[in-house]
Design a protein around this motif. Structure first.
Motif, PDB file in Angstrom:
ATOM      1  N   ALA A   1       0.812  -1.213   0.000  1.00  0.00           N
ATOM      2  CA  ALA A   1       0.000   0.000   0.000  1.00  0.00           C
ATOM      3  C   ALA A   1       0.847   1.265   0.000  1.00  0.00           C
ATOM      4  CB  ALA A   1      -0.923   0.001   1.199  1.00  0.00           C
ATOM      5  N   ARG A   2       0.335   2.256  -0.704  1.00  0.00           N
ATOM      6  CA  ARG A   2       0.915   3.604  -0.687  1.00  0.00           C
ATOM      7  C   ARG A   2      -0.044   4.536   0.048  1.00  0.00           C
ATOM      8  NH1 ARG A   2       0.719   7.870  -4.981  1.00  0.00           N
ATOM      9  NH2 ARG A   2      -0.079   6.291  -6.424  1.00  0.00           N
ATOM     10  N   GLN A   3       0.460   5.201   1.076  1.00  0.00           N
ATOM     11  CA  GLN A   3      -0.351   6.126   1.844  1.00  0.00           C
ATOM     12  C   GLN A   3      -0.500   7.443   1.084  1.00  0.00           C
ATOM     13  OE1 GLN A   3      -1.764   5.548   4.856  1.00  0.00           O
ATOM     14  NE2 GLN A   3      -0.871   3.531   5.228  1.00  0.00           N
ATOM     15  N   LEU A   4      -1.720   7.947   1.032  1.00  0.00           N
ATOM     16  CA  LEU A   4      -1.981   9.256   0.449  1.00  0.00           C
ATOM     17  C   LEU A   4      -2.234  10.257   1.567  1.00  0.00           C
ATOM     18  CD1 LEU A   4      -4.462   8.179  -2.375  1.00  0.00           C
ATOM     19  CD2 LEU A   4      -1.976   8.425  -2.532  1.00  0.00           C
ATOM     20  N   ALA A   5      -2.040  11.510   1.268  1.00  0.00           N
ATOM     21  CA  ALA A   5      -2.312  12.538   2.268  1.00  0.00           C
ATOM     22  C   ALA A   5      -3.798  12.519   2.624  1.00  0.00           C
ATOM     23  CB  ALA A   5      -1.927  13.917   1.718  1.00  0.00           C
ATOM     24  N   PRO A   6      -4.143  12.625   3.905  1.00  0.00           N
ATOM     25  CA  PRO A   6      -5.558  12.594   4.301  1.00  0.00           C
ATOM     26  C   PRO A   6      -6.296  13.843   3.832  1.00  0.00           C
ATOM     27  CG  PRO A   6      -4.173  13.119   6.185  1.00  0.00           C
ATOM     28  CD  PRO A   6      -3.248  12.764   5.058  1.00  0.00           C
ATOM     29  N   MET A   7      -7.618  13.727   3.768  1.00  0.00           N
ATOM     30  CA  MET A   7      -8.484  14.842   3.422  1.00  0.00           C
ATOM     31  C   MET A   7      -9.557  14.982   4.492  1.00  0.00           C
ATOM     32  SD  MET A   7      -9.006  14.332  -0.703  1.00  0.00           S
ATOM     33  CE  MET A   7      -9.944  15.874  -0.828  1.00  0.00           C
ATOM     34  N   ASN A   8     -10.055  16.198   4.666  1.00  0.00           N
ATOM     35  CA  ASN A   8     -11.098  16.449   5.648  1.00  0.00           C
ATOM     36  C   ASN A   8     -12.464  16.447   4.974  1.00  0.00           C
ATOM     37  OD1 ASN A   8      -9.348  16.750   7.873  1.00  0.00           O
ATOM     38  ND2 ASN A   8      -8.926  18.872   7.279  1.00  0.00           N
ATOM     39  N   ALA A   9     -13.362  15.614   5.488  1.00  0.00           N
ATOM     40  CA  ALA A   9     -14.759  15.614   5.049  1.00  0.00           C
ATOM     41  C   ALA A   9     -15.506  16.601   5.939  1.00  0.00           C
ATOM     42  CB  ALA A   9     -15.347  14.216   5.169  1.00  0.00           C
TER      43      ALA A   9
END
Length: 514
Positions: A76-84
């Motif tokens: 897995a490659r981690q992506l930057a989180p996003m705010n919902a």
């Protein structure tokens, strides 16, 4: 629920069960629980190295994302989180880049409650396949018209989505009328005798009235994603969306008046269109265009054999009129000058074997008495909006652009049309095909009259019998199309299908080479 390839039933059901749980739980209980994903996952606008992914949470949350080429996520490659956040109705979407071509891609969401960092959701997984970098066979489906004319989610659900998913297409092209914001749903539909012929076993407040507010437009999208067959397809198959009129209101243009429509307290068509467009871009996994953030028209390259050109015949049209203008002006355009220039440029630059023009309305069918689409119904030389299409067809011929095929929906039946200058009033173009499909879950109508300006000939049609209209999905006249491009021969085969998975008609086209 349909079991599809490459993704475990458990991961898929997490989304559906989370939706059901969220609807059933009281507000206090939700506040004390972990976040949940309310409407599954979506992917879209996939090419050889990137694709859009989408989800939605039940509360403000930080959403962590991973992508991998195995379902185990071992690489897995981690992506930057996003705010919902509430500003987007807790929906998030992002473009995932740097992907390998022709590869199964698994993506996983996990949500953390912004008010309680110890409250973390169950993971939710989706999948798509990137476009090939070399010649391999490609298969995709197309249709249009979802949850219209009073026919919503019944006990069987939107079964045509299930049938379509069973073919395991590389992607689904939704040709427009993705929602029916102007078509309220009753809990039951009765015939003239008062007998119940349909029950919308799933209904919401947003679907019980016409959409006017931003939240009501959002609710139209969320309703469709309450269907198990839609959720299952979304988890496995990318959808490439375009829009037409019912995303806002029937037959909308800048001249559309709703002053006499008592269903609407908001009487400004521009306000409704703006709210509808925001909901469309929040809820659909469509790419963001920095030069024009609300743009729907775009090109997607799906490998060396296929480019798809998505048109927008709604946003830039002149006011609906008698469609009989003698000269091409902004008043008589349906694509608009800038979109037309883009289309000509991208068609010229395309090196794909097949150029599929995805049009949200047909070229040669008379719609709305000739005032609503391209054809004006007079069977004569090009006039009105036909002038703009005539210019495009002339350009395609002069530039020697080969292998263009038009796909459309809108008219709620299925058909195959062949256009030829030998039958036409306007003759400066090369022969081409237009294929019509839909509805995928809406009322069935038709067939429409042909306009002979561009010389269409019906090679196949299936529509209700004379005197029948607005047939429910249970009548079986729900349609989608399958397009397959053979990696060895580059031949393109179109099959017109129905909800029962019956192949109604098919043709295979040989590619022309320069």
């Amino acid at each position: 629920m349909t079991q599809l390839k490459g993704l475990s039933r458990r991961n898929l059901l997490i989304g559906g069960s989370a939706l059901a749980t969220t609807l059933a739980m009281p507000a206090i209980s939700r506040a004390q629980s972990r976040p949940v994903f309310t409407h599954g996952v979506q992917s879209g606008d996939v090419d050889a190295s990137s694709g859009m992914i989408w989800t939605r949470t039940d509360r403000p949350a930080k959403v962590m994302m991973e992508v991998a080429t195995t379902e185990s996520f071992s690489n897995a490659r981690q992506l930057a989180p996003m705010n919902a956040l509430p500003g987007s109705d807790m929906a998030i979407k992002r473009l995932v880049e740097g992907l390998p071509s022709d590869q199964d891609i698994f993506y996983r969401f996990t949500a953390m409650d912004l008010s309680d960092v110890n409250a973390t959701s169950e993971p939710l997984v989706g999948r798509f396949r990137t476009a090939p970098g070399s010649r391999r066979s490609v298969k995709f489906a197309w249709s249009g018209d979802t949850a219209g004319q009073g026919w919503g989610i019944d006990e069987e659900g939107m079964a045509c989505y299930r049938t379509m998913a069973s073919h395991q297409p590389d992607f689904f092209l939704h040709s427009g009328d993705t929602i029916y914001a102007d078509g309220p749903l009753e809990d039951e539909v009765t015939d003239e005798s008062g007998t119940v012929i349909w029950r919308n076993t799933v209904n919401t407040d947003a679907k019980r009235k016409v959409a006017e507010t931003l939240d009501e437009y959002r609710g139209q999208w969320l309703y469709n994603m309450m269907d198990e067959h839609v959720l299952a397809l979304n988890a496995e198959v990318p959808t490439f969306f375009q829009w037409d009129d019912h995303e806002v209101i029937n037959n909308w243009s800048s001249s559309r008046s709703i002053m006499e429509d008592e269903r609407y307290s908001e009487k400004n068509i521009h306000v409704l269109a703006a709210r509808a467009a925001q909901a469309f871009h929040e809820m659909a996994p469509i790419r963001y265009t920095p030069a024009e953030p609300g743009r729907v028209y775009r090109k997607i390259s799906y490998g060396p054999m296929l480019d798809i050109f998505f048109l927008d015949l709604r946003s830039y049209r002149g006011p609906n009129s008698d469609n009989m203008q003698e000269e091409l002006t902004d008043e008589s355009r349906i694509l608009g000058a800038e979109q037309m220039a883009w289309l000509k440029r991208e068609l010229t630059n395309s090196r794909a074997t097949w150029k599929v023009i995805a049009s949200d309305m047909p070229i040669g069918l008379v719609v709305g008495g000739g005032a609503e689409a391209v054809a004006n119904g007079d069977n004569g030389p090009a006039k009105g909006r036909e002038l703009e299409i005539a210019g495009l067809l002339r350009f395609i011929k002069a530039a020697e652009i080969k292998n263009t095929v038009w796909l459309t929906a809108d008219v709620h039946y299925t058909a195959a049309h062949h256009y030829s200058p030998d039958r036409a009033q306007f003759q400066d173009f090369a022969p081409f095909w237009e294929f019509v499909s839909g509805p995928i879950h809406a009322g069935t109508f038709g067939p429409n009259d042909l306009d002979m300006t561009f010389g269409p000939e019906v090679r196949y049609v299936k529509a209700p019998e004379a005197g029948q209209a607005n047939l429910p999905p249970s009548a079986g006249l729900q349609f989608f199309g399958l397009v397959e491009i053979d990696g060895a021969t580059e031949q393109l085969t179109v099959r017109l299908m129905d909800r029962a998975n019956t192949e109604l008609w098919a043709t295979t086209l040989d590619p022309e080479h320069a």
